[in-house]
Design a protein around this motif. Structure first.
Motif, PDB file in Angstrom:
ATOM      1  N   THR A   1     -46.609   2.245  94.414  1.00  0.00           N
ATOM      2  CA  THR A   1     -46.343   1.428  93.227  1.00  0.00           C
ATOM      3  C   THR A   1     -46.153   2.217  91.928  1.00  0.00           C
ATOM      4  O   THR A   1     -45.898   1.619  90.887  1.00  0.00           O
ATOM      5  CB  THR A   1     -47.470   0.402  93.015  1.00  0.00           C
TER       6      THR A   1
ATOM      7  N   TYR B   1     -40.947  -8.714  83.720  1.00  0.00           N
ATOM      8  CA  TYR B   1     -42.358  -8.433  83.983  1.00  0.00           C
ATOM      9  C   TYR B   1     -42.988  -7.576  82.879  1.00  0.00           C
ATOM     10  O   TYR B   1     -44.070  -7.012  83.067  1.00  0.00           O
ATOM     11  CB  TYR B   1     -42.522  -7.707  85.314  1.00  0.00           C
TER      12      TYR B   1
ATOM     13  N   PHE C   1     -50.482  -6.989  91.727  1.00  0.00           N
ATOM     14  CA  PHE C   1     -49.615  -7.858  92.525  1.00  0.00           C
ATOM     15  C   PHE C   1     -48.167  -7.767  92.042  1.00  0.00           C
ATOM     16  O   PHE C   1     -47.228  -7.767  92.842  1.00  0.00           O
ATOM     17  CB  PHE C   1     -50.112  -9.300  92.466  1.00  0.00           C
ATOM     18  N   ILE C   2     -48.005  -7.677  90.725  1.00  0.00           N
ATOM     19  CA  ILE C   2     -46.665  -7.509  90.151  1.00  0.00           C
ATOM     20  C   ILE C   2     -46.100  -6.148  90.549  1.00  0.00           C
ATOM     21  O   ILE C   2     -44.923  -6.028  90.929  1.00  0.00           O
ATOM     22  CB  ILE C   2     -46.699  -7.642  88.615  1.00  0.00           C
TER      23      ILE C   2
ATOM     24  N   ARG D   1     -46.795  -4.384  93.158  1.00  0.00           N
ATOM     25  CA  ARG D   1     -46.432  -4.399  94.579  1.00  0.00           C
ATOM     26  C   ARG D   1     -45.135  -5.189  94.790  1.00  0.00           C
ATOM     27  O   ARG D   1     -44.273  -4.779  95.573  1.00  0.00           O
ATOM     28  CB  ARG D   1     -47.581  -5.008  95.389  1.00  0.00           C
ATOM     29  N   SER D   2     -44.985  -6.301  94.095  1.00  0.00           N
ATOM     30  CA  SER D   2     -43.784  -7.116  94.231  1.00  0.00           C
ATOM     31  C   SER D   2     -42.542  -6.344  93.810  1.00  0.00           C
ATOM     32  O   SER D   2     -41.504  -6.374  94.496  1.00  0.00           O
ATOM     33  CB  SER D   2     -43.923  -8.385  93.380  1.00  0.00           C
ATOM     34  N   ILE D   3     -42.632  -5.635  92.689  1.00  0.00           N
ATOM     35  CA  ILE D   3     -41.503  -4.841  92.198  1.00  0.00           C
ATOM     36  C   ILE D   3     -41.164  -3.728  93.184  1.00  0.00           C
ATOM     37  O   ILE D   3     -39.994  -3.508  93.530  1.00  0.00           O
ATOM     38  CB  ILE D   3     -41.837  -4.240  90.817  1.00  0.00           C
TER      39      ILE D   3
ATOM     40  N   ASP E   1     -41.789  -3.555  96.391  1.00  0.00           N
ATOM     41  CA  ASP E   1     -41.210  -4.110  97.620  1.00  0.00           C
ATOM     42  C   ASP E   1     -39.745  -4.510  97.417  1.00  0.00           C
ATOM     43  O   ASP E   1     -38.925  -4.367  98.328  1.00  0.00           O
ATOM     44  CB  ASP E   1     -42.023  -5.315  98.088  1.00  0.00           C
ATOM     45  N   GLU E   2     -39.427  -5.006  96.228  1.00  0.00           N
ATOM     46  CA  GLU E   2     -38.039  -5.375  95.937  1.00  0.00           C
ATOM     47  C   GLU E   2     -37.151  -4.134  95.949  1.00  0.00           C
ATOM     48  O   GLU E   2     -36.025  -4.151  96.482  1.00  0.00           O
ATOM     49  CB  GLU E   2     -37.942  -6.082  94.582  1.00  0.00           C
TER      50      GLU E   2
ATOM     51  N   TYR F   1     -36.696  -2.951  99.523  1.00  0.00           N
ATOM     52  CA  TYR F   1     -35.779  -3.825 100.262  1.00  0.00           C
ATOM     53  C   TYR F   1     -34.330  -3.415  99.990  1.00  0.00           C
ATOM     54  O   TYR F   1     -33.501  -3.370 100.912  1.00  0.00           O
ATOM     55  CB  TYR F   1     -35.986  -5.289  99.863  1.00  0.00           C
TER      56      TYR F   1
ATOM     57  N   ASP G   1     -43.996  -1.442 107.290  1.00  0.00           N
ATOM     58  CA  ASP G   1     -44.920  -1.768 106.191  1.00  0.00           C
ATOM     59  C   ASP G   1     -46.200  -0.956 106.311  1.00  0.00           C
ATOM     60  O   ASP G   1     -47.295  -1.478 106.524  1.00  0.00           O
ATOM     61  CB  ASP G   1     -45.232  -3.266 106.197  1.00  0.00           C
TER      62      ASP G   1
END
Length: 240
Positions: A133, A183, A191-192, A194-196, A198-199, A202, A214
């Motif tokens: 991250t 953001y 959590f933000i 991790r979301s960024i 992962d995006e 991807y 993963d």
């Protein structure tokens, strides 16, 4: 100056002549201003071929030891790493990760391109692993766009664990810039982050066509070594 000498005179033309690397989406890299180039990491050759197809200079962080070794060998090492766009990790940080972040922010603050491998280490089996991250934190703290990058074929040219492999044409693909300004101010929300991350991963997966796992690459390497060791022990056991 040495960077451009290597890129356009000494090293770059040879690499282009021998390997004829292909590139798609270079137009997504801004002509000026800061941006983060987030790439997969298949081989030590990645940091040669990706900057080779970009008109601008791309900087990466490297261990400070590469710049502080004494003697002639140390000078040659420092000259080469500096000349190929690497900068030492800023040890003013509490640890290596914080130091790398400081160094990266300095590059971006100067309006330059910064290259990073979110996996943190090379893939040992060609698959794409979970991103760390730190890249999300860097994007939020600097407010610059992230450009996903996929380098394909470098693990054939220079396979993990070997200096040389076999000839192929490396292919570098650049995706559209990712904007995470929505953001802003949430760089401490895990959590933000991790979301960024992962995006970003991807998009790298989509560009590279790699199988995604993963799991952090470092852990995967450790489990792979344990598995190989267990197989070796099993094979050495005497037959009953």
């Amino acid at each position: 100056m040495f960077y451009w000498f290597l890129k356009f005179i000494a090293l770059g033309p040879i690499l282009k002549l021998v390997f004829r690397p292909r590139a798609d989406g270079v137009e997504h890299v801004p002509a000026d201003g800061p941006a983060i180039l987030a790439s997969n990491h298949l081989s030590y050759a990645d940091w040669l071929f990706m900057p080779l197809v970009v008109p601008r200079k791309v900087s990466f962080v490297a261990k400070a030891e590469y710049f502080t070794t004494p003697g002639i060998k140390g000078w040659l090492q420092k000259t080469f790493f500096s000349g190929t766009g690497n900068i030492p990790i800023d040890r003013a940080g509490a640890d290596a990760a914080a130091g790398a972040l400081l160094s990266a922010k300095r590059v971006l603050g100067a309006g330059e391109l910064f290259g990073i491998y979110p996996e943190g280490t090379r893939s040992h089996d060609g698959r794409l692993y979970r991103g760390k991250t730190g890249i999300a934190r860097l994007a939020l703290e600097t407010g610059v766009p992230v450009i996903p990058v996929a380098v394909v074929g470098t693990d054939v040219v220079a396979p993990p664990g070997k200096k040389f492999g076999r000839w192929t044409r490396p292919h570098v693909r650049f995706g559209k810039p990712l904007d995470f300004s929505r953001y802003a101010g949430l760089e401490n929300d895990r959590f933000i982050l991790r979301s960024i991350t992962d995006e970003i991963m991807y998009e790298i997966m989509r560009l590279s066509g790699q199988e995604y796992v993963d799991m952090y690459a470092t852990r995967a390497k450790e489990e792979s070594k344990k598995g190989d060791s267990a197989k070796g022990d099993e094979q050495r056991k005497p037959a009953a």
